[in-house]
Write a protein that holds these residues in place. Structure first.
Motif, PDB file in Angstrom:
ATOM      1  N   ILE A 123       0.819  -1.226   0.000  1.00 53.05           N
ATOM      2  CA  ILE A 123       0.000   0.000   0.000  1.00 53.05           C
ATOM      3  C   ILE A 123       0.852   1.275   0.000  1.00 53.05           C
ATOM      4  O   ILE A 123       0.316   2.377   0.037  1.00 53.05           O
ATOM      5  CB  ILE A 123      -0.984   0.007   1.193  1.00 53.05           C
ATOM      6  N   SER A 124       2.178   1.154  -0.054  1.00 54.98           N
ATOM      7  CA  SER A 124       3.065   2.313   0.080  1.00 54.98           C
ATOM      8  C   SER A 124       3.303   2.984  -1.276  1.00 54.98           C
ATOM      9  O   SER A 124       4.049   2.469  -2.105  1.00 54.98           O
ATOM     10  CB  SER A 124       4.403   1.900   0.699  1.00 54.98           C
ATOM     11  N   GLN A 125       2.686   4.131  -1.469  1.00 54.83           N
ATOM     12  CA  GLN A 125       2.941   4.913  -2.686  1.00 54.83           C
ATOM     13  C   GLN A 125       4.308   5.600  -2.622  1.00 54.83           C
ATOM     14  O   GLN A 125       4.949   5.837  -3.640  1.00 54.83           O
ATOM     15  CB  GLN A 125       1.828   5.948  -2.861  1.00 54.83           C
ATOM     16  N   PHE A 126       4.726   5.932  -1.405  1.00 55.55           N
ATOM     17  CA  PHE A 126       6.079   6.384  -1.108  1.00 55.55           C
ATOM     18  C   PHE A 126       6.622   5.444  -0.034  1.00 55.55           C
ATOM     19  O   PHE A 126       5.883   5.039   0.869  1.00 55.55           O
ATOM     20  CB  PHE A 126       6.098   7.816  -0.570  1.00 55.55           C
ATOM     21  N   LEU A 127       7.903   5.130  -0.112  1.00 48.37           N
ATOM     22  CA  LEU A 127       8.508   4.221   0.860  1.00 48.37           C
ATOM     23  C   LEU A 127       9.793   4.838   1.380  1.00 48.37           C
ATOM     24  O   LEU A 127      10.683   5.201   0.606  1.00 48.37           O
ATOM     25  CB  LEU A 127       8.803   2.858   0.223  1.00 48.37           C
ATOM     26  N   SER A 128       9.891   4.946   2.701  1.00 47.09           N
ATOM     27  CA  SER A 128      11.088   5.493   3.340  1.00 47.09           C
ATOM     28  C   SER A 128      11.767   4.407   4.163  1.00 47.09           C
ATOM     29  O   SER A 128      11.157   3.812   5.059  1.00 47.09           O
ATOM     30  CB  SER A 128      10.707   6.678   4.237  1.00 47.09           C
ATOM     31  N   LEU A 129      13.037   4.153   3.870  1.00 49.21           N
ATOM     32  CA  LEU A 129      13.817   3.158   4.612  1.00 49.21           C
ATOM     33  C   LEU A 129      14.548   3.848   5.753  1.00 49.21           C
ATOM     34  O   LEU A 129      15.406   4.702   5.526  1.00 49.21           O
ATOM     35  CB  LEU A 129      14.818   2.469   3.687  1.00 49.21           C
ATOM     36  N   ASN A 130      14.187   3.487   6.974  1.00 47.25           N
ATOM     37  CA  ASN A 130      14.789   4.095   8.161  1.00 47.25           C
ATOM     38  C   ASN A 130      15.174   3.054   9.204  1.00 47.25           C
ATOM     39  O   ASN A 130      15.265   3.353  10.394  1.00 47.25           O
ATOM     40  CB  ASN A 130      13.812   5.114   8.779  1.00 47.25           C
ATOM     41  N   ALA A 131      15.430   1.844   8.758  1.00 45.76           N
ATOM     42  CA  ALA A 131      15.779   0.749   9.659  1.00 45.76           C
ATOM     43  C   ALA A 131      17.289   0.546   9.690  1.00 45.76           C
ATOM     44  O   ALA A 131      17.986   0.862   8.725  1.00 45.76           O
ATOM     45  CB  ALA A 131      15.097  -0.543   9.195  1.00 45.76           C
ATOM     46  N   PRO A 132      17.814  -0.005  10.778  1.00 46.90           N
ATOM     47  CA  PRO A 132      19.238  -0.354  10.807  1.00 46.90           C
ATOM     48  C   PRO A 132      19.512  -1.526   9.872  1.00 46.90           C
ATOM     49  O   PRO A 132      18.589  -2.270   9.499  1.00 46.90           O
ATOM     50  CB  PRO A 132      19.479  -0.743  12.268  1.00 46.90           C
ATOM     51  N   GLU A 133      20.753  -1.681   9.477  1.00 49.93           N
ATOM     52  CA  GLU A 133      21.126  -2.834   8.662  1.00 49.93           C
ATOM     53  C   GLU A 133      21.429  -4.015   9.581  1.00 49.93           C
ATOM     54  O   GLU A 133      22.355  -3.974  10.381  1.00 49.93           O
ATOM     55  CB  GLU A 133      22.341  -2.531   7.791  1.00 49.93           C
ATOM     56  N   THR A 134      20.616  -5.048   9.466  1.00 47.83           N
ATOM     57  CA  THR A 134      20.785  -6.266  10.237  1.00 47.83           C
ATOM     58  C   THR A 134      20.664  -7.450   9.287  1.00 47.83           C
ATOM     59  O   THR A 134      20.428  -7.279   8.081  1.00 47.83           O
ATOM     60  CB  THR A 134      19.706  -6.386  11.328  1.00 47.83           C
ATOM     61  N   ALA A 135      20.795  -8.644   9.829  1.00 50.57           N
ATOM     62  CA  ALA A 135      20.618  -9.836   9.001  1.00 50.57           C
ATOM     63  C   ALA A 135      19.213  -9.883   8.407  1.00 50.57           C
ATOM     64  O   ALA A 135      19.012 -10.380   7.287  1.00 50.57           O
ATOM     65  CB  ALA A 135      20.895 -11.092   9.831  1.00 50.57           C
ATOM     66  N   ASP A 136      18.221  -9.340   9.126  1.00 49.72           N
ATOM     67  CA  ASP A 136      16.837  -9.371   8.654  1.00 49.72           C
ATOM     68  C   ASP A 136      16.538  -8.281   7.627  1.00 49.72           C
ATOM     69  O   ASP A 136      15.667  -8.454   6.773  1.00 49.72           O
ATOM     70  CB  ASP A 136      15.876  -9.218   9.841  1.00 49.72           C
ATOM     71  N   THR A 137      17.233  -7.150   7.713  1.00 51.64           N
ATOM     72  CA  THR A 137      16.915  -6.036   6.816  1.00 51.64           C
ATOM     73  C   THR A 137      17.869  -5.929   5.627  1.00 51.64           C
ATOM     74  O   THR A 137      17.580  -5.189   4.692  1.00 51.64           O
ATOM     75  CB  THR A 137      16.946  -4.692   7.574  1.00 51.64           C
ATOM     76  N   ARG A 138      18.974  -6.638   5.653  1.00 53.27           N
ATOM     77  CA  ARG A 138      19.932  -6.538   4.551  1.00 53.27           C
ATOM     78  C   ARG A 138      19.252  -6.944   3.242  1.00 53.27           C
ATOM     79  O   ARG A 138      18.580  -7.963   3.150  1.00 53.27           O
ATOM     80  CB  ARG A 138      21.143  -7.425   4.827  1.00 53.27           C
ATOM     81  N   HIS A 139      19.408  -6.109   2.216  1.00 50.37           N
ATOM     82  CA  HIS A 139      18.827  -6.323   0.893  1.00 50.37           C
ATOM     83  C   HIS A 139      17.307  -6.470   0.961  1.00 50.37           C
ATOM     84  O   HIS A 139      16.695  -7.237   0.221  1.00 50.37           O
ATOM     85  CB  HIS A 139      19.472  -7.533   0.217  1.00 50.37           C
ATOM     86  N   PHE A 140      16.707  -5.687   1.858  1.00 52.28           N
ATOM     87  CA  PHE A 140      15.247  -5.686   2.008  1.00 52.28           C
ATOM     88  C   PHE A 140      14.558  -5.294   0.706  1.00 52.28           C
ATOM     89  O   PHE A 140      13.521  -5.850   0.339  1.00 52.28           O
ATOM     90  CB  PHE A 140      14.879  -4.709   3.133  1.00 52.28           C
ATOM     91  N   ILE A 141      15.137  -4.311   0.012  1.00 48.11           N
ATOM     92  CA  ILE A 141      14.590  -3.915  -1.291  1.00 48.11           C
ATOM     93  C   ILE A 141      15.322  -4.709  -2.364  1.00 48.11           C
ATOM     94  O   ILE A 141      16.519  -4.545  -2.593  1.00 48.11           O
ATOM     95  CB  ILE A 141      14.757  -2.403  -1.525  1.00 48.11           C
ATOM     96  N   ASN A 142      14.573  -5.593  -3.013  1.00 50.45           N
ATOM     97  CA  ASN A 142      15.115  -6.460  -4.057  1.00 50.45           C
ATOM     98  C   ASN A 142      14.032  -6.684  -5.100  1.00 50.45           C
ATOM     99  O   ASN A 142      12.927  -6.127  -4.995  1.00 50.45           O
ATOM    100  CB  ASN A 142      15.607  -7.783  -3.458  1.00 50.45           C
ATOM    101  N   ALA A 143      14.323  -7.466  -6.105  1.00 54.11           N
ATOM    102  CA  ALA A 143      13.362  -7.664  -7.197  1.00 54.11           C
ATOM    103  C   ALA A 143      12.017  -8.172  -6.686  1.00 54.11           C
ATOM    104  O   ALA A 143      10.952  -7.741  -7.151  1.00 54.11           O
ATOM    105  CB  ALA A 143      13.943  -8.627  -8.227  1.00 54.11           C
ATOM    106  N   LYS A 144      12.054  -9.063  -5.693  1.00 51.20           N
ATOM    107  CA  LYS A 144      10.814  -9.654  -5.167  1.00 51.20           C
ATOM    108  C   LYS A 144       9.986  -8.626  -4.407  1.00 51.20           C
ATOM    109  O   LYS A 144       8.769  -8.514  -4.621  1.00 51.20           O
ATOM    110  CB  LYS A 144      11.159 -10.839  -4.268  1.00 51.20           C
ATOM    111  N   THR A 145      10.620  -7.862  -3.527  1.00 48.49           N
ATOM    112  CA  THR A 145       9.853  -6.902  -2.739  1.00 48.49           C
ATOM    113  C   THR A 145       9.407  -5.701  -3.583  1.00 48.49           C
ATOM    114  O   THR A 145       8.358  -5.117  -3.322  1.00 48.49           O
ATOM    115  CB  THR A 145      10.669  -6.412  -1.532  1.00 48.49           C
ATOM    116  N   ILE A 146      10.186  -5.350  -4.584  1.00 44.70           N
ATOM    117  CA  ILE A 146       9.770  -4.260  -5.482  1.00 44.70           C
ATOM    118  C   ILE A 146       8.465  -4.617  -6.178  1.00 44.70           C
ATOM    119  O   ILE A 146       7.588  -3.762  -6.387  1.00 44.70           O
ATOM    120  CB  ILE A 146      10.884  -3.940  -6.497  1.00 44.70           C
ATOM    121  N   GLU A 147       8.294  -5.883  -6.529  1.00 40.65           N
ATOM    122  CA  GLU A 147       7.061  -6.307  -7.198  1.00 40.65           C
ATOM    123  C   GLU A 147       5.844  -6.194  -6.301  1.00 40.65           C
ATOM    124  O   GLU A 147       4.709  -6.136  -6.796  1.00 40.65           O
ATOM    125  CB  GLU A 147       7.216  -7.740  -7.713  1.00 40.65           C
TER     126      GLU A 147
END
Length: 321
Positions: free
Chosen positions: A202-226
């Motif tokens: 539902i995010s028309q705009f997306l702001s990344l403000n999380a720390p880099e961890t094992a869970d968030t690393r490469h959070f934005i990728n081809a799968k999540t962009i779709e």
């Protein structure tokens, strides 16, 4: 009575340097480049504390060999992925960061990126400076308004909350994902999503403000962009490692992502060359916290942490056990 010995790995702003001189015997880095591994170990020998930056990589080997005199290391940053926390804890060395000190400055840059990306600021600047400005038309550099749009915030910590506060003044609807929902007195009417996938949809705009961890690393990728709405605008003021550059670049080229505003990059200061030729990106060289107020506050907070540990107290911003 002798002063504690403090290693500093770069020069800080004058008020911070003045406090260092007043309270400590300082061992400074007088080079234009960071200390290397062996130099860090050598300068730390016999010292009581260290004040470092993200350019200083403290790995397990560093902590294996660092002087037993070192009691606390404060990093002049919110992030601490450059430090092996487990190895530090094994040596009983306290590690502290500067949590919250640059939140407002970083949130300001986040809104700058939101506006610059949505209003095609890079293209407009390029057109004006190159002499390519033509007579006005209805299709001339048409962008997108923030008002009434859903802003998804990944990571509702100090920066995420400051971003939400600012974005509300533009009439944006705030949704967020974090490890757990926050109380209403903290986030107001912001809508919590237990699963990041639900936020992305539902995010028309997306702001990344999380720390880099094992869970968030490469959070934005081809799968999540779709999962994101077509024409989404993405901004990142957190860490470059949250994004797979090749996947975001491909989406920007195809128009699947309308625009991006980026202040951080994986492997910085090296920039993925694919970003350079894109007109629908607004790029900054990691200046989110670069204000006099924020940098001074960060230095003072780092020294507060060091003072506390050397006095036998817990560091206010302790990040390891």
């Amino acid at each position: 009575m002798s002063k504690p010995i403090l290693v500093t790995t770069t020069r800080f702003l004058d008020p911070v340097e003045a406090r260092i001189d007043q309270q400590y015997e300082a061992r400074r880095n007088h080079k234009d480049t960071p200390f290397n591994h062996d130099e860090l170990l050598a300068v730390a020998e016999g010292s009581d504390a260290m004040l470092i930056t993200p350019s200083d990589r403290l790995d397990s080997d560093f902590f294996k060999h660092v002087s037993s005199s070192v009691k606390v290391i404060a990093t002049h940053s919110v992030g601490y992925e450059h430090i092996d926390l487990h190895a530090a804890s094994e040596r009983k060395i306290a590690i502290a960061n500067t949590q919250g000190a640059n939140s407002n400055a970083t949130a300001d840059i986040t809104l700058l990126l939101l506006l610059a990306a949505s209003r095609r600021a890079y293209e407009a600047q390029e057109l004006l400076r190159s002499g390519g400005w033509k007579p006005w038309s209805f299709s001339h550099l048409i962008g997108w308004e923030l008002t009434g749009k859903v802003l998804g915030i990944v990571g509702m910590g100090h920066v995420g909350q400051a971003v939400a506060f600012r974005a509300r003044s533009f009439g944006m609807k705030i949704h967020y994902f974090d490890q757990a929902p926050l109380s209403e007195d903290v986030v107001g009417d912001a809508v919590y999503h237990e699963k990041p996938e639900d936020l992305l949809r539902i995010s028309q705009f997306l702001s990344l403000n999380a720390p880099e961890t094992a869970d968030t690393r490469h959070f934005i990728n081809a799968k999540t962009i779709e999962l994101l709405p077509p024409g989404v605008i993405i901004v990142n003021t957190a860490r470059g490692g949250l994004v797979v550059d090749e996947d975001l670049i491909a989406a920007l080229k195809s128009g699947r992502v309308a625009a991006a505003g980026l202040d951080v990059f994986e492997g910085e200061p090296n920039l993925h060359p694919g970003y350079v030729g894109l007109k629908n990106t607004f790029l900054l060289p990691h200046i989110g916290g670069a204000t006099v107020e924020a940098v001074t506050a960060m230095g003072m907070q780092a020294l507060d942490n060091i003072d506390a540990v050397l006095a036998g107290r817990t560091a206010p911003s302790l990040v390891n056990i």
